[in-house]
Structure formats: structure tokens, C-alpha cells
Design a protein around this motif. Sequence first.
Motif, PDB file in Angstrom:
ATOM      1  N   ILE A  86       0.554  -1.092  -0.096  1.00  0.00           N
ATOM      2  CA  ILE A  86      -0.034  -0.019   0.038  1.00  0.00           C
ATOM      3  C   ILE A  86       0.853   1.302   0.026  1.00  0.00           C
ATOM      4  CG2 ILE A  86      -2.098  -0.979   0.946  1.00  0.00           C
ATOM      5  CD1 ILE A  86      -1.257  -0.177   3.910  1.00  0.00           C
ATOM      6  N   GLY A  87       2.146   1.118  -0.076  1.00  0.00           N
ATOM      7  CA  GLY A  87       3.061   2.208  -0.233  1.00  0.00           C
ATOM      8  C   GLY A  87       2.734   3.349  -1.223  1.00  0.00           C
ATOM      9  N   SER A  88       1.836   3.050  -2.367  1.00  0.00           N
ATOM     10  CA  SER A  88       1.468   4.101  -3.227  1.00  0.00           C
ATOM     11  C   SER A  88       0.293   5.050  -2.658  1.00  0.00           C
ATOM     12  CB  SER A  88       0.985   3.341  -4.357  1.00  0.00           C
ATOM     13  OG  SER A  88      -0.042   2.701  -4.167  1.00  0.00           O
ATOM     14  N   LEU A  89      -0.369   4.444  -1.614  1.00  0.00           N
ATOM     15  CA  LEU A  89      -1.327   5.168  -1.056  1.00  0.00           C
ATOM     16  C   LEU A  89      -1.245   5.839   0.221  1.00  0.00           C
ATOM     17  CD1 LEU A  89      -4.262   2.157  -1.201  1.00  0.00           C
ATOM     18  CD2 LEU A  89      -3.786   4.079  -2.904  1.00  0.00           C
ATOM     19  N   VAL A  90      -0.227   5.337   1.041  1.00  0.00           N
ATOM     20  CA  VAL A  90       0.079   5.792   2.451  1.00  0.00           C
ATOM     21  C   VAL A  90       1.667   5.255   2.617  1.00  0.00           C
ATOM     22  CG1 VAL A  90      -2.320   5.623   3.516  1.00  0.00           C
ATOM     23  CG2 VAL A  90      -0.747   3.750   3.658  1.00  0.00           C
ATOM     24  N   THR A  91       2.251   6.203   3.475  1.00  0.00           N
ATOM     25  CA  THR A  91       3.547   6.087   3.670  1.00  0.00           C
ATOM     26  C   THR A  91       3.610   5.193   5.043  1.00  0.00           C
ATOM     27  OG1 THR A  91       4.162   8.142   2.501  1.00  0.00           O
ATOM     28  CG2 THR A  91       5.878   7.216   4.018  1.00  0.00           C
ATOM     29  N   PRO A  92       3.994   4.090   5.087  1.00  0.00           N
ATOM     30  CA  PRO A  92       4.291   3.357   6.613  1.00  0.00           C
ATOM     31  C   PRO A  92       5.560   3.721   7.176  1.00  0.00           C
ATOM     32  CG  PRO A  92       4.244   1.817   4.746  1.00  0.00           C
ATOM     33  CD  PRO A  92       4.542   3.246   4.046  1.00  0.00           C
ATOM     34  N   VAL A  93       5.548   4.103   8.154  1.00  0.00           N
ATOM     35  CA  VAL A  93       6.793   4.709   9.200  1.00  0.00           C
ATOM     36  C   VAL A  93       6.598   4.098  10.571  1.00  0.00           C
ATOM     37  CG1 VAL A  93       7.067   6.879   7.973  1.00  0.00           C
ATOM     38  CG2 VAL A  93       5.590   6.978   9.981  1.00  0.00           C
ATOM     39  N   SER A  94       7.730   3.660  11.143  1.00  0.00           N
ATOM     40  CA  SER A  94       8.124   3.150  12.399  1.00  0.00           C
ATOM     41  C   SER A  94       7.664   4.320  13.428  1.00  0.00           C
ATOM     42  CB  SER A  94       9.325   2.427  12.888  1.00  0.00           C
ATOM     43  OG  SER A  94       9.409   2.293  14.030  1.00  0.00           O
ATOM     44  N   SER A  95       6.781   4.013  14.500  1.00  0.00           N
ATOM     45  CA  SER A  95       6.922   5.147  15.626  1.00  0.00           C
ATOM     46  C   SER A  95       7.093   4.568  16.691  1.00  0.00           C
ATOM     47  CB  SER A  95       5.417   5.623  15.692  1.00  0.00           C
ATOM     48  OG  SER A  95       4.317   4.484  15.603  1.00  0.00           O
ATOM     49  N   GLY A  96       7.997   3.481  16.750  1.00  0.00           N
ATOM     50  CA  GLY A  96       8.558   2.998  18.012  1.00  0.00           C
ATOM     51  C   GLY A  96       7.739   1.949  18.940  1.00  0.00           C
ATOM     52  N   HIS A  97       8.373   1.190  19.583  1.00  0.00           N
ATOM     53  CA  HIS A  97       7.524   0.042  20.274  1.00  0.00           C
ATOM     54  C   HIS A  97       6.842  -1.035  19.564  1.00  0.00           C
ATOM     55  CE1 HIS A  97       9.409   2.559  23.533  1.00  0.00           C
ATOM     56  NE2 HIS A  97       8.637   3.715  22.968  1.00  0.00           N
ATOM     57  N   GLY A  98       7.073  -1.087  18.532  1.00  0.00           N
ATOM     58  CA  GLY A  98       6.264  -2.238  17.502  1.00  0.00           C
ATOM     59  C   GLY A  98       5.126  -1.383  16.691  1.00  0.00           C
ATOM     60  N   ASP A  99       5.037   0.153  17.028  1.00  0.00           N
ATOM     61  CA  ASP A  99       3.968   0.718  16.269  1.00  0.00           C
ATOM     62  C   ASP A  99       4.377   1.157  14.922  1.00  0.00           C
ATOM     63  OD1 ASP A  99       2.456   0.535  18.798  1.00  0.00           O
ATOM     64  OD2 ASP A  99       2.897   2.355  19.545  1.00  0.00           O
ATOM     65  N   ILE A 100       3.311   1.260  14.137  1.00  0.00           N
ATOM     66  CA  ILE A 100       3.740   1.611  12.655  1.00  0.00           C
ATOM     67  C   ILE A 100       2.329   2.669  12.349  1.00  0.00           C
ATOM     68  CG2 ILE A 100       3.619   0.702  10.258  1.00  0.00           C
ATOM     69  CD1 ILE A 100       4.776  -1.531  10.827  1.00  0.00           C
ATOM     70  N   ASP A 101       2.714   3.784  11.984  1.00  0.00           N
ATOM     71  CA  ASP A 101       1.840   4.729  11.373  1.00  0.00           C
ATOM     72  C   ASP A 101       1.811   4.882   9.879  1.00  0.00           C
ATOM     73  OD1 ASP A 101       1.426   5.760  13.955  1.00  0.00           O
ATOM     74  OD2 ASP A 101       2.711   7.421  13.490  1.00  0.00           O
ATOM     75  N   LEU A 102       0.438   4.848   9.302  1.00  0.00           N
ATOM     76  CA  LEU A 102       0.508   4.831   7.858  1.00  0.00           C
ATOM     77  C   LEU A 102      -0.081   6.364   7.633  1.00  0.00           C
ATOM     78  CD1 LEU A 102      -1.418   1.533   7.851  1.00  0.00           C
ATOM     79  CD2 LEU A 102       0.952   2.014   6.820  1.00  0.00           C
ATOM     80  N   ILE A 103       0.685   7.220   6.897  1.00  0.00           N
ATOM     81  CA  ILE A 103       0.196   8.493   6.807  1.00  0.00           C
ATOM     82  C   ILE A 103       0.124   8.869   5.254  1.00  0.00           C
ATOM     83  CG2 ILE A 103       1.640   9.340   8.999  1.00  0.00           C
ATOM     84  CD1 ILE A 103       3.751  10.055   7.210  1.00  0.00           C
ATOM     85  N   ILE A 104      -0.387   9.949   4.993  1.00  0.00           N
ATOM     86  CA  ILE A 104      -0.583  10.627   3.651  1.00  0.00           C
ATOM     87  C   ILE A 104       0.791  10.908   3.266  1.00  0.00           C
ATOM     88  CG2 ILE A 104      -1.520  12.247   2.281  1.00  0.00           C
ATOM     89  CD1 ILE A 104      -3.901  12.618   4.471  1.00  0.00           C
ATOM     90  N   PRO A 105       1.077  10.522   1.932  1.00  0.00           N
ATOM     91  CA  PRO A 105       2.660  10.826   1.510  1.00  0.00           C
ATOM     92  C   PRO A 105       2.857  12.306   1.766  1.00  0.00           C
ATOM     93  CG  PRO A 105       1.568   9.178   0.127  1.00  0.00           C
ATOM     94  CD  PRO A 105       0.575   9.595   1.040  1.00  0.00           C
TER      95      PRO A 105
END
Length: 188
Positions: A86-105
Motif C-alpha cells: 500500500i506504499g502508493s496510497l500511504v507511507t508506512p513509518v515506524s513510531s517505536g515500540h512495535g507501532d507503525i503509522d500509515l500517513i498521507i505521503p
Amino acid sequence: MSKETIKKVIDVIEKYEYTNLIVCGKKSAYIHEDVRDDAYKHARKYYHKLQKVPHFENLNDKIFKFATSFSTKDVSGLLRGLKKSIGSLVTPVSSGHGDIDLIIPGLHKASGIKILQKRWGIRNYESAAFGDSGNDLEMISTVQYGIAMENAQKMIKVASRYITQSNNEEGVLNAIDAILKNEEPFIS
């Protein structure tokens, strides 16, 4: 995000074994009503407006981000898989402690700093940012005083101009104090 993007992202996330999913909007953040009490209480620390909902479809809100939690075992593998699917739709980034945020590119913490700098007439050399996880990368790379916490992920330390102590050692406060006093290593 469009309703189509929201649906596609949720469909992909549900294929993974996550421990929590929060859909973040302008009016509120949303969590599934079946979430465990401890997970809900933990999420409330970060999202002061958090509503339980029966499903995430047709939320009457503008959605900006998804916040997911996984086991910390293979976050880098999860990031690769999410970027591929889904990298073409959202940008996955680590936010620490096993958390991943999926943000608007292109809409990351550095974008917010740029807006505030413009609004208040603050220049880059007058700005400091502190980070420890992948979701801080653009932010600490943008400002004059990009500062990694001692316990930061390696890529954040590499991208930062400075490193301060961990949060447990009041690293942010110590660095701010040194910047304001024009002390090493922050002499301008």
C-alpha cells in the motif's frame, strides 16, 4: 484520504496480525469497540479524543493517519510488506515500540513544522526538533537543531546533527537549556 484509500488500507492491514488499529481524523481518533480495556487505556494516553466504533467504514470525518501496533519482533519486515502492498496510497513509518503509522505521503512532522515556521515567522536556524523513531526522520532532518534521543533508532541518530540523553535523563530539557544558553555543542 479518500474513502477508497481508507477501505484499501484497512483491507490490507486486516491481513496482518496487529494488536491494535486506530484511525485518526480531524474530529477524533477511532478505535474498534471490541478492543481490550488495557489497549484502549493505553491509546487514550496518545489520543485525547478517542471514540469506540463498531467499524471504520463511513466515518463522518477527514482521515489523516492510521496507527497500528504489532509485536516488536519484525517491524522492519512489516514496514517492507506494507510499503510493497500500500506504499502508493500511504507511507508506512515506524513510531517505536512495535507501532507503525500509515500517513498521507508528504504529510509528516516536518510538514507541520514548516507550516508553523511560516505562520510565526520562525526560521530553520531558530528551530529544534527531537526524535527517536522513523516517524521523526523528516522532522529532525529539516531543522537546524535536529536532535536524536540517546535511545533513538539508528537511522534517526545518523540523520540527526546532535544526540542528547534519553527521556529518562531529561535529554530534551537538557538540550533546550544548552541551546538557549548557546553552550556546546549548540554554539551558533
